[in-house]
Motif scaffolding. Structure first.
Motif, PDB file in Angstrom:
ATOM      1  N   SER A 107     -76.821 -16.741 -38.173  1.00 30.95           N
ATOM      2  CA  SER A 107     -77.642 -16.030 -38.930  1.00 30.95           C
ATOM      3  C   SER A 107     -78.484 -14.796 -37.916  1.00 30.95           C
ATOM      4  O   SER A 107     -79.279 -14.108 -38.634  1.00 30.95           O
ATOM      5  N   ALA A 108     -78.110 -14.596 -36.667  1.00 35.39           N
ATOM      6  CA  ALA A 108     -79.045 -13.737 -36.164  1.00 35.39           C
ATOM      7  C   ALA A 108     -78.665 -12.141 -36.338  1.00 35.39           C
ATOM      8  O   ALA A 108     -79.326 -11.466 -36.008  1.00 35.39           O
ATOM      9  N   ASN A 109     -77.730 -12.147 -37.219  1.00 34.50           N
ATOM     10  CA  ASN A 109     -77.284 -10.723 -37.486  1.00 34.50           C
ATOM     11  C   ASN A 109     -77.351 -10.341 -38.973  1.00 34.50           C
ATOM     12  O   ASN A 109     -76.693  -9.405 -39.510  1.00 34.50           O
ATOM     13  N   ASN A 110     -78.204 -11.265 -39.668  1.00 36.96           N
ATOM     14  CA  ASN A 110     -78.271 -11.175 -41.087  1.00 36.96           C
ATOM     15  C   ASN A 110     -79.435 -10.161 -41.831  1.00 36.96           C
ATOM     16  O   ASN A 110     -79.457 -10.004 -42.676  1.00 36.96           O
ATOM     17  N   SER A 111     -80.132  -9.744 -40.840  1.00 39.47           N
ATOM     18  CA  SER A 111     -81.286  -8.718 -41.358  1.00 39.47           C
ATOM     19  C   SER A 111     -81.384  -7.477 -40.634  1.00 39.47           C
ATOM     20  O   SER A 111     -81.068  -7.459 -39.413  1.00 39.47           O
ATOM     21  N   GLN A 112     -81.813  -6.359 -41.410  1.00 37.73           N
ATOM     22  CA  GLN A 112     -81.956  -5.201 -40.483  1.00 37.73           C
ATOM     23  C   GLN A 112     -83.058  -4.309 -41.540  1.00 37.73           C
ATOM     24  O   GLN A 112     -83.134  -4.534 -42.633  1.00 37.73           O
ATOM     25  N   ASP A 113     -83.792  -3.697 -40.687  1.00 35.32           N
ATOM     26  CA  ASP A 113     -85.065  -2.874 -41.393  1.00 35.32           C
ATOM     27  C   ASP A 113     -84.960  -1.438 -41.513  1.00 35.32           C
ATOM     28  O   ASP A 113     -84.338  -0.866 -40.455  1.00 35.32           O
ATOM     29  N   ILE A 114     -84.864  -0.716 -42.600  1.00 32.92           N
ATOM     30  CA  ILE A 114     -84.990   0.875 -42.649  1.00 32.92           C
ATOM     31  C   ILE A 114     -86.392   1.063 -42.885  1.00 32.92           C
ATOM     32  O   ILE A 114     -87.110   0.648 -43.946  1.00 32.92           O
ATOM     33  N   HIS A 115     -86.976   2.088 -42.182  1.00 39.01           N
ATOM     34  CA  HIS A 115     -88.516   2.539 -42.205  1.00 39.01           C
ATOM     35  C   HIS A 115     -88.286   4.048 -42.984  1.00 39.01           C
ATOM     36  O   HIS A 115     -87.533   4.669 -42.597  1.00 39.01           O
ATOM     37  N   PHE A 116     -88.969   4.046 -44.204  1.00 42.30           N
ATOM     38  CA  PHE A 116     -88.982   5.325 -44.774  1.00 42.30           C
ATOM     39  C   PHE A 116     -90.423   5.554 -45.241  1.00 42.30           C
ATOM     40  O   PHE A 116     -91.519   4.898 -45.420  1.00 42.30           O
ATOM     41  N   PHE A 117     -90.669   7.010 -45.525  1.00 42.19           N
ATOM     42  CA  PHE A 117     -92.017   7.571 -45.583  1.00 42.19           C
ATOM     43  C   PHE A 117     -92.193   8.283 -47.102  1.00 42.19           C
ATOM     44  O   PHE A 117     -91.145   8.931 -47.513  1.00 42.19           O
ATOM     45  N   LEU A 118     -93.064   7.880 -47.894  1.00 43.74           N
ATOM     46  CA  LEU A 118     -93.257   8.335 -49.092  1.00 43.74           C
ATOM     47  C   LEU A 118     -94.580   9.111 -49.147  1.00 43.74           C
ATOM     48  O   LEU A 118     -95.606   8.641 -48.756  1.00 43.74           O
ATOM     49  N   TYR A 119     -94.477  10.506 -49.332  1.00 49.25           N
ATOM     50  CA  TYR A 119     -95.603  11.196 -49.682  1.00 49.25           C
ATOM     51  C   TYR A 119     -96.513  10.535 -50.850  1.00 49.25           C
ATOM     52  O   TYR A 119     -96.073  10.380 -51.937  1.00 49.25           O
ATOM     53  N   PRO A 120     -97.762  10.505 -50.295  1.00 50.83           N
ATOM     54  CA  PRO A 120     -98.798   9.996 -51.333  1.00 50.83           C
ATOM     55  C   PRO A 120     -98.668  10.914 -52.703  1.00 50.83           C
ATOM     56  O   PRO A 120     -98.741  12.045 -52.570  1.00 50.83           O
ATOM     57  N   ALA A 121     -98.935  10.227 -53.809  1.00 51.81           N
ATOM     58  CA  ALA A 121     -99.238  10.885 -54.849  1.00 51.81           C
ATOM     59  C   ALA A 121    -100.370  11.639 -55.055  1.00 51.81           C
ATOM     60  O   ALA A 121    -101.323  11.031 -54.536  1.00 51.81           O
ATOM     61  N   THR A 122    -100.457  12.861 -55.393  1.00 52.57           N
ATOM     62  CA  THR A 122    -101.656  13.817 -55.747  1.00 52.57           C
ATOM     63  C   THR A 122    -102.326  13.892 -56.627  1.00 52.57           C
ATOM     64  O   THR A 122    -103.412  14.310 -56.936  1.00 52.57           O
ATOM     65  N   GLY A 123    -101.585  13.132 -57.903  1.00 53.47           N
ATOM     66  CA  GLY A 123    -102.350  13.348 -59.098  1.00 53.47           C
ATOM     67  C   GLY A 123    -101.884  14.656 -59.853  1.00 53.47           C
ATOM     68  O   GLY A 123    -101.352  15.394 -59.391  1.00 53.47           O
ATOM     69  N   SER A 124    -102.733  14.759 -61.025  1.00 55.78           N
ATOM     70  CA  SER A 124    -102.619  15.950 -61.779  1.00 55.78           C
ATOM     71  C   SER A 124    -103.819  16.792 -61.623  1.00 55.78           C
ATOM     72  O   SER A 124    -103.811  18.056 -62.164  1.00 55.78           O
ATOM     73  N   ALA A 125    -104.854  16.427 -60.905  1.00 57.86           N
ATOM     74  CA  ALA A 125    -106.086  17.468 -60.862  1.00 57.86           C
ATOM     75  C   ALA A 125    -105.675  18.579 -59.777  1.00 57.86           C
ATOM     76  O   ALA A 125    -105.248  18.462 -58.978  1.00 57.86           O
ATOM     77  N   ASN A 126    -106.298  19.736 -60.419  1.00 59.78           N
ATOM     78  CA  ASN A 126    -106.321  20.831 -59.444  1.00 59.78           C
ATOM     79  C   ASN A 126    -107.384  20.627 -58.547  1.00 59.78           C
ATOM     80  O   ASN A 126    -108.300  20.232 -58.643  1.00 59.78           O
ATOM     81  N   ILE A 127    -106.953  21.321 -57.324  1.00 60.54           N
ATOM     82  CA  ILE A 127    -107.970  21.357 -56.199  1.00 60.54           C
ATOM     83  C   ILE A 127    -108.691  22.798 -56.191  1.00 60.54           C
ATOM     84  O   ILE A 127    -107.858  23.813 -56.345  1.00 60.54           O
ATOM     85  N   VAL A 128    -109.812  22.864 -56.487  1.00 60.78           N
ATOM     86  CA  VAL A 128    -110.641  24.078 -56.825  1.00 60.78           C
ATOM     87  C   VAL A 128    -111.565  24.224 -55.350  1.00 60.78           C
ATOM     88  O   VAL A 128    -112.403  23.390 -55.114  1.00 60.78           O
ATOM     89  N   GLU A 129    -111.505  25.463 -54.803  1.00 63.82           N
ATOM     90  CA  GLU A 129    -112.395  25.751 -53.931  1.00 63.82           C
ATOM     91  C   GLU A 129    -113.216  27.120 -54.196  1.00 63.82           C
ATOM     92  O   GLU A 129    -112.926  28.006 -54.758  1.00 63.82           O
ATOM     93  N   GLY A 130    -114.510  26.691 -53.965  1.00 64.87           N
ATOM     94  CA  GLY A 130    -115.427  28.057 -54.136  1.00 64.87           C
ATOM     95  C   GLY A 130    -115.506  28.859 -52.914  1.00 64.87           C
ATOM     96  O   GLY A 130    -115.843  28.399 -51.586  1.00 64.87           O
ATOM     97  N   TYR A 131    -115.599  30.120 -53.177  1.00 69.80           N
ATOM     98  CA  TYR A 131    -115.937  30.967 -51.897  1.00 69.80           C
ATOM     99  C   TYR A 131    -117.244  31.787 -52.254  1.00 69.80           C
ATOM    100  O   TYR A 131    -117.394  32.202 -53.340  1.00 69.80           O
ATOM    101  N   GLU A 132    -118.155  31.277 -51.239  1.00 72.84           N
ATOM    102  CA  GLU A 132    -119.346  32.164 -51.503  1.00 72.84           C
ATOM    103  C   GLU A 132    -119.573  33.495 -50.443  1.00 72.84           C
ATOM    104  O   GLU A 132    -119.087  33.408 -49.553  1.00 72.84           O
ATOM    105  N   SER A 133    -120.148  34.409 -51.044  1.00 67.60           N
ATOM    106  CA  SER A 133    -120.488  35.348 -50.120  1.00 67.60           C
ATOM    107  C   SER A 133    -121.595  35.642 -49.185  1.00 67.60           C
ATOM    108  O   SER A 133    -122.486  34.746 -49.486  1.00 67.60           O
TER     109      SER A 133
END
Length: 133
Positions: A107-133
């Motif tokens: 049983s010593a060779n029965n298991s293996q891990d794979i690491h993977f990365f998922l980009y976090p969901a950003t949702g559907s909201a737009n990002i709005v930045e205001g620029y002041e003069s």
């Protein structure tokens, strides 16, 4: 499991190791469609069946049957379909059990891990930045 030499095991001994093309499996926006592992027969009898157990981040495993004909000391590439995962780092653990429907002699060779990365969901909201003069 390393690529070294193995002592002969009498009976059934299935094992898993990572696939040679790991980098393409690491990143994505959703859970990977498939991940690849190597299934090896390290016993003295031909491997004709086994159960693959797939777990994401330590959750309840799902099972996937494997059947074929794998000669002693041969390996084959198997694809599994994990479900789940969260934004960020994740671990898929694959283990093999019930070689040829019976107990595994090593049983010593029965298991293996794979690491993977998922980009976090950003949702559907737009990002709005205001620029002041």
């Amino acid at each position: 499991m390393d690529a070294g030499c193995y002592s002969a095991v009498t009976g059934d001994d299935a094992g898993v190791s990572t696939s040679p093309d790991m980098f393409s499996q690491f990143f994505g926006c959703t859970a990977p469609g498939t991940l690849q592992f190597r299934l090896g027969n390290y016993g003295s009898t031909t491997l004709t069946s086994a159960t693959l157990n797939i777990s994401i981040n330590g959750g309840a495993p799902t099972t996937q049957p494997w059947s074929g004909s794998l000669a002693p000391y041969a390996t084959t590439l198997v694809s599994v379909t994990p479900t789940g995962g969260v934004g960020g780092d994740n671990t898929c653990t694959l283990s093999v059990s019930s070689p040829n429907g019976g107990a595994d002699a090593n049983s010593a060779n029965n298991s293996q891990d794979i690491h993977f990365f998922l980009y976090p969901a950003t949702g559907s909201a737009n990002i709005v930045e205001g620029y002041e003069s």
